[in-house]
Design a protein around this motif. Structure first.
Motif, PDB file in Angstrom:
ATOM      1  N   THR A   1      53.971  28.649   9.060  1.00 29.85           N
ATOM      2  CA  THR A   1      53.204  29.801   9.540  1.00 29.85           C
ATOM      3  C   THR A   1      53.817  31.102   9.043  1.00 29.85           C
ATOM      4  OG1 THR A   1      54.462  29.674  11.619  1.00 29.85           O
ATOM      5  CG2 THR A   1      52.248  28.736  11.617  1.00 29.85           C
ATOM      6  N   ASP A   2      52.979  32.124   8.954  1.00 24.95           N
ATOM      7  CA  ASP A   2      53.393  33.484   8.615  1.00 24.95           C
ATOM      8  C   ASP A   2      53.388  34.271   9.919  1.00 24.95           C
ATOM      9  OD1 ASP A   2      53.777  36.054   7.784  1.00 24.95           O
ATOM     10  OD2 ASP A   2      52.076  36.110   6.393  1.00 24.95           O
TER      11      ASP A   2
ATOM     12  N   SER B   1      54.211  37.216  10.658  1.00 26.87           N
ATOM     13  CA  SER B   1      53.816  38.623  10.644  1.00 26.87           C
ATOM     14  C   SER B   1      52.366  38.795  11.074  1.00 26.87           C
ATOM     15  CB  SER B   1      54.025  39.224   9.249  1.00 26.87           C
ATOM     16  OG  SER B   1      53.166  38.600   8.299  1.00 26.87           O
ATOM     17  N   GLY B   2      51.524  37.822  10.738  1.00 35.48           N
ATOM     18  CA  GLY B   2      50.119  37.919  11.133  1.00 35.48           C
ATOM     19  C   GLY B   2      49.683  36.846  12.104  1.00 35.48           C
ATOM     20  N   ASP B   3      50.602  35.916  12.379  1.00 32.75           N
ATOM     21  CA  ASP B   3      50.241  34.772  13.211  1.00 32.75           C
ATOM     22  C   ASP B   3      51.407  34.380  14.123  1.00 32.75           C
ATOM     23  OD1 ASP B   3      48.978  32.501  14.253  1.00 32.75           O
ATOM     24  OD2 ASP B   3      49.474  31.241  12.520  1.00 32.75           O
TER      25      ASP B   3
ATOM     26  N   ASP C   1      59.413  36.466   7.369  1.00 31.06           N
ATOM     27  CA  ASP C   1      58.316  36.226   8.304  1.00 31.06           C
ATOM     28  C   ASP C   1      57.813  34.788   8.271  1.00 31.06           C
ATOM     29  OD1 ASP C   1      58.148  38.822   9.375  1.00 31.06           O
ATOM     30  OD2 ASP C   1      57.018  39.514   7.623  1.00 31.06           O
TER      31      ASP C   1
END
Length: 472
Positions: free
Chosen positions: A420-421, A423-425, A389
């Motif tokens: 960046t991640d 999965s949440g962003d 991710d």
């Protein structure tokens, strides 16, 4: 399904990630694409290998990272001796046909990039290398070329080709491509499996080029094509893209609707020939939606030309009876690179040299994989790597190409290293680079290793230079 399925591969141009009616985007009408999704799998995290058409299409047709032969941008993506997916399947006994836009070769039908020379038995195509990546939606005759004069190349006015012979026609390009492909499917249906690759010009700009009846039915007024007496081309172009084009989004949605209808006729042809249950149907687009052409990428940041998610994450649908569970979703990262490997495996063909992976395990499992996928992108002035991710993006805003994207397309943003991640962003808003320096270093090293593997020079970006700490 038989052990050697037919394959219908549909590639559109610049289709926005959020521009399907199933996604709930207002004004979008794509019932056929929604039908494909309902009857197969939607890959939510699907990528192409470049944020522009030429290198992306080169990666797709070969199943290899185009950087292996230096394919970084428009001018370097021409395919050479690399084996194509059509050659793999033809060697395995498939009848092969290509219909639509071609943009990974030179400007003649004798070039390796023309479909007759990289594995297609039958072809009807337009060489978009002659026309800044686009084909006119309405005019493809010698008379039209004469009428447009010095504007013909810029507007994509040119005859198509059938094999190596010019194929003039006047009519709506989307319909002509679909009709020729449908005829190929009808003639090819039988004991020998077929590959039909259908590469629409839609929804590339300039979308106002619609049949008069469609303009009238939708209450739209046409927009004039460029001609040298009107203004300088770049000045005219700036007025023909977002936010300056009147009814720009409506033109775009009309082209999308008409392409959706054309895809419906292809699916109807599979039904009528009794081949639907024995045919893999894949739909994707060549790069992220072009915001200058009024494409909508939803929550994804960026647009065509950039390595933000909006430039490389694309709609990707797979209908594969007996393999893909109807209505299912794959959330693992997948790539257009995977198509050559997947088709080769399904056909019992050689997949030597493919950089992608067979998608069948993901499609059959209907559940996320435990494996961590690593994907890479590199355009010279920008590069990115996704591992699981996590995504690391490097942008150098002083590059001339970056300046062009920023100044003409009004879309370029960002400079430096962005972690960046996803999965949440998925919108890549929160840059975690300063908070996760070790991960930045790991992903930077991974990309430097990948560059060495595919044969790119190591000194393009200062961020990829080994530090004393990293060298140990």
């Amino acid at each position: 399904m038989t052990t050697r399925p037919n394959i219908l591969l549909i590639v559109s141009d610049d289709h926005g990630y959020a521009d399907r009616s199933a996604a709930g985007t207002p004004g979008v009408h794509t019932p056929v694409l929604d039908r494909l999704a309902a009857e197969g799998t939607t890959c939510t995290d699907a990528y192409v290998t470049a944020p522009i058409c030429s290198p992306s299409r080169a990666g797709l047709i070969t199943g290899q990272y185009q950087q292996r032969w230096g394919g970084l941008w428009f001018d370097s993506a021409h395919i050479g001796t690399e084996q194509t997916l059509a050659e793999r399947l033809r060697d395995a006994g498939y009848t092969t046909g290509y219909f639509g836009k071609v943009h990974y070769g030179d400007e003649t039908a004798a070039d390796r990039g023309a479909p007759p020379h990289h594995g297609f038995d039958e072809s009807f195509y337009g060489l978009a290398g002659q026309s800044m990546g686009r084909l006119h939606y309405l005019h493809h005759t010698a008379d039209a070329v004469t009428e447009y004069g010095d504007a013909a190349e810029a507007m994509g006015v040119q005859p198509f080709w059938s094999g190596e012979e010019p194929a003039e026609f006047d009519g709506f390009t989307t319909d002509e491509i679909a009709d020729r492909a449908a005829d190929f499917i009808r003639r090819s249906a039988g004991e020998q499996p077929f590959l039909a690759m259908v590469a629409f010009n839609a929804v590339h700009n300039f979308c106002w080029q619609l049949p008069e009846a469609e303009l009238a039915a939708r209450g739209l007024e046409g927009h004039a094509d460029w001609h040298p007496g009107a203004a300088g081309y770049l000045d005219w172009y700036d007025g023909a893209i977002s936010p300056n084009l009147p009814d720009g989004r409506a033109f775009y949605l009309a082209q999308l609707d008409l392409m959706d209808q054309a895809i419906g006729r292809l699916l109807d042809t599979l039904d009528a020939t009794g081949t639907a249950s024995d045919t893999i149907v894949v739909y994707l687009t060549d790069n992220g939606g072009s915001q200058c052409n009024y494409g909508d990428n939803g929550e994804l940041r960026g647009t065509k030309y950039t390595l933000w998610e909006g430039g490389i994450r694309v709609p990707f649908l797979v209908r594969w009876p007996g393999i893909a569970t109807p209505g299912s979703t794959v959330t693992d990262p997948v790539s257009a690179l995977d198509l050559a490997a997947t088709f080769a495996a399904a056909a019992g063909a050689d997949d030597t040299g493919c950089d992608g992976q067979d998608l069948r395990p993901l499609l059959e499992a209907d559940a996320p994989s435990d494996a961590v996928r690593e994907l890479h992108w590199d355009c010279g002035w920008q590069w990115a790597v996704r591992r699981g991710d996590w995504k690391l993006l490097s942008v150098r805003g002083d590059d001339p190409t970056a300046g062009y994207v920023r100044d003409v397309e009004h879309t370029f943003t960002g400079d430096g290293l962005i972690l960046t991640d996803l999965s949440g962003d998925p919108g890549e808003r929160d840059n975690l680079a300063e908070r996760r320096p070790r991960l930045v270093e790991q992903l930077t090293r991974a990309h430097a290793r990948w560059r060495a593997e595919v044969g790119l020079p190591a000194d393009v970006d200062p961020a990829l230079q080994p530090t004393a700490d990293a060298a140990g």
